[in-house]
Write an enzyme that holds these catalytic residues in place. Structure first.
Site, short mmCIF file in Angstrom:
data_model
loop_
_atom_site.label_atom_id
_atom_site.label_comp_id
_atom_site.label_asym_id
_atom_site.label_seq_id
_atom_site.Cartn_x
_atom_site.Cartn_y
_atom_site.Cartn_z
CE LYS A 1 -3.93 -21.83 -96.66
NZ LYS A 1 -4.23 -22.35 -95.35
CB CYS B 1 -8.56 -25.36 -97.27
SG CYS B 1 -9.35 -24.60 -95.85
N1 SAJ Z 1 -8.18 -36.39 -97.39
C1 SAJ Z 1 -8.10 -37.60 -98.08
N2 SAJ Z 1 -6.97 -38.35 -97.96
C2 SAJ Z 1 -5.92 -37.95 -97.18
C3 SAJ Z 1 -6.00 -36.73 -96.48
C4 SAJ Z 1 -7.15 -35.96 -96.61
O1 SAJ Z 1 -9.03 -38.00 -98.80
O2 SAJ Z 1 -4.94 -38.70 -97.10
C5 SAJ Z 1 -9.40 -35.57 -97.53
C6 SAJ Z 1 -10.15 -35.37 -96.22
O3 SAJ Z 1 -10.99 -36.46 -95.96
C7 SAJ Z 1 -10.89 -34.10 -96.49
C8 SAJ Z 1 -9.91 -33.30 -97.36
O4 SAJ Z 1 -9.02 -34.26 -97.89
O5 SAJ Z 1 -12.07 -34.34 -97.24
C9 SAJ Z 1 -9.13 -32.23 -96.61
O6 SAJ Z 1 -8.78 -32.67 -95.32
P1 SAJ Z 1 -7.39 -32.35 -94.58
O7 SAJ Z 1 -7.50 -32.84 -93.20
O8 SAJ Z 1 -6.24 -32.87 -95.37
O9 SAJ Z 1 -7.26 -30.75 -94.64
P2 SAJ Z 1 -8.23 -29.52 -94.23
O10 SAJ Z 1 -8.96 -29.08 -95.45
O11 SAJ Z 1 -9.01 -29.78 -93.02
O12 SAJ Z 1 -7.11 -28.42 -93.84
C10 SAJ Z 1 -6.15 -28.04 -94.82
C11 SAJ Z 1 -4.75 -28.17 -94.18
N3 SAJ Z 1 -3.74 -28.05 -95.21
C12 SAJ Z 1 -2.74 -28.96 -95.33
O13 SAJ Z 1 -2.66 -29.95 -94.64
C13 SAJ Z 1 -1.71 -28.69 -96.38
C14 SAJ Z 1 -4.56 -27.10 -93.11
O14 SAJ Z 1 -3.24 -27.12 -92.61
C15 SAJ Z 1 -4.88 -25.72 -93.71
O15 SAJ Z 1 -4.73 -24.69 -92.73
C16 SAJ Z 1 -6.31 -25.73 -94.19
O16 SAJ Z 1 -6.42 -26.71 -95.23
C17 SAJ Z 1 -6.65 -24.35 -94.71
O17 SAJ Z 1 -7.30 -23.59 -93.99
O18 SAJ Z 1 -6.18 -23.99 -95.81
#
Ligand code: SAJ
Length: 436
Positions: free
Chosen positions: A217, A271
């Site tokens: 995880k 996360c």
């Molecule tokens: N972000 C970027 N660039 C990207 C992708 C994301 O700047 O290319 C930023 C987003 O804007 C945001 C942050 O990263 O601020 C996180 O966003 P996210 O959509 O990537 O992820 P979370 O935090 O909403 O959810 C993550 C997910 N983990 C992965 O994709 C590996 C989700 O599957 C997990 O269940 C969740 O964390 C968790 O609960 O751990």
């Protein structure tokens, strides 16, 4: 629980993960008691309502509460399966030490009502070793029960770790369809937990040991953080070189083995910006890359603040709109949001010149009070503001056509408007003269 009888389930922690999980388990026909420390949360759920925003969750909770399958309470009661989904933050001690006290407290409560045959599953994102710590705590509370890994022969209870991996905004869909890693304290524990998840998960459930599942995880989110850091670092380099980072990434991604993620104003949420620290804390000498990635993503926020401030200062009479406060697109979650930090910093610096557009917020968060900044809608921003700072890629912002923003000075931290005339450092002044 005997034979094929459905188990009764207790879900401890009714937040963004616990409540949807409880509802999905109840939908599969199991009787679920949700437990939360907040009386207000418990009352809301027992009315068939919800206290968080998530697609389709309201209808699902309403239905399972009405059918008598889901109820909520502040105190724990006996059940066959206990699912723990409480927060695991880190201590705000500057050293990012993981705080597993909520997990241990939940386990202590479970121990009070535990009986032979029960299964305890931890879902909270946790540092490696937490499931064993939880087992040891339960063992100390209940010396009458034989614990897995601590006894000869068949233990009285099963203990496993099964992390959630759902994406906010797609939780219900992903809860059912994502694959799951199920780590048992022993293989027998993993099999018990597997039989439970098979009742409501359509994705493949893979069994392993508890420590590997805990690490998996953390690795998933650290992998994402490191890759976003690469994109964010590129964006800072591109700014220094006067290049369009989006164009560079678009072209590089045409290579069959390159897939660069999107730069943004920093990494938010609870996360991806937190979990990598659990790995660093567990192996500080072995994690220079993961630690540096965290630093790169945190520094990107300050880079955006500096660049946006320079834009605002360069045109003292311009009205400025910050587009978005949420930590990512199309959600109403403003906690740990880089966009919110950038907008609030600009509001403190530039007061009433700053306007904030956030379609998912009823009002501006507390830190905007007294700054003079105001909330406006996107139409007003397009009519009245000269400078647009894009902080969140909400669909409603993406859909604004070039004709409505062609004469604006735009700082697009999310790359939502590829057709916008570029704001290279040397181009700031002419563009501002046009806008002003
Ligand atoms: N972000 C970027 N660039 C990207 C992708 C994301 O700047 O290319 C930023 C987003 O804007 C945001 C942050 O990263 O601020 C996180 O966003 P996210 O959509 O990537 O992820 P979370 O935090 O909403 O959810 C993550 C997910 N983990 C992965 O994709 C590996 C989700 O599957 C997990 O269940 C969740 O964390 C968790 O609960 O751990």
């Amino acid at each position: 629980m005997r034979g094929q009888e459905l188990p009764t389930v207790s879900v401890i922690g009714l937040g963004y993960i616990g409540l949807p999980t409880a509802a999905v388990i109840a939908r599969a026909g199991m009787r679920v008691r949700g437990v939360d420390v907040s009386q207000a949360v418990v009352d809301t759920i027992n009315r068939g309502e919800i206290h968080i925003e998530e697609v389709d969750l309201d209808g699902l909770v309403h239905g399972v509460v009405q059918r008598g399958l889901l109820s909520a309470a502040t105190d724990i009661a006996p059940a066959d399966v206990f699912v723990i989904a409480v927060p695991t933050p880190f201590h705000k001690d500057g050293r990012h030490t993981p705080d597993i006290s909520y997990v241990l407290e939940a386990a202590r409560n479970v121990a009070r009502v535990l009986k032979p045959g029960d299964t305890i599953i931890l879902e909270s994102t946790s540092p490696v070793g937490t499931t064993v710590e939880m087992r040891d705590m339960i063992a100390a509370e209940r010396p009458d029960l034989a614990m897995p890994g601590l006894c000869e022969g068949t233990p009285d209870v099963s203990i496993a770790y099964c992390p959630e991996r759902v994406l906010p905004g797609r939780i219900l869909e992903e809860l059912t369809n994502n694959d799951r890693s199920i780590g048992g304290i022993t293989p027998r524990c993993a099999r018990k937990a597997l039989a439970f998840y098979k009742r409501f998960v359509r994705g493949t459930c893979v069994t392993t040991d508890a420590a590997s599942a805990e690490m998996t995880k953390l690795v998933e989110n650290a992998y994402r953080d490191v890759n976003i850091a690469f994109a964010n670092e590129l964006s800072v380099v591109a700014d220094a070189m006067g290049l369009d980072v989006w164009e560079v990434i678009r072209l590089a991604n045409r290579h069959p083995r390159v897939n660069i993620l999107n730069p943004g104003p920093g990494v938010g949420g609870h996360c991806i910006a937190v979990d990598p620290w659990f790995i660093v804390h567990g192996a500080p000498e072995q994690t220079p890359l993961i630690r540096t990635a965290r630093g790169v993503n945190d520094n990107k926020i300050h880079h955006v603040i500096a660049r946006a401030s320079a834009l605002v200062e360069a045109s003292p009479s311009a009205k400025v709109a910050c587009l978005g406060l949420a930590f990512k697109a199309n959600i109403d979650d403003f906690r740990e949001s880089p966009a919110r930090l950038v907008a609030a910093t600009l509001a403190r610096r530039f007061g009433s010149r700053i306007h904030v557009v956030e379609p998912y917020a009823a009002e501006l968060p507390r830190e905007f009070e007294g700054t003079g900044a105001s909330a406006i809608d996107i139409d007003t921003a397009l009519e009245e503001c000269d400078v647009l700072i894009v902080l969140v890629d909400h669909d409603v912002f993406k859909s604004v056509p070039l004709a409505e923003r062609a004469d604006k000075v735009v700082y697009d931290t999310r790359g939502i408007w590829p057709d916008q005339p570029q704001l290279a450092p040397g181009a700031v002044q002419p563009a501002l003269r046009k806008a002003g």
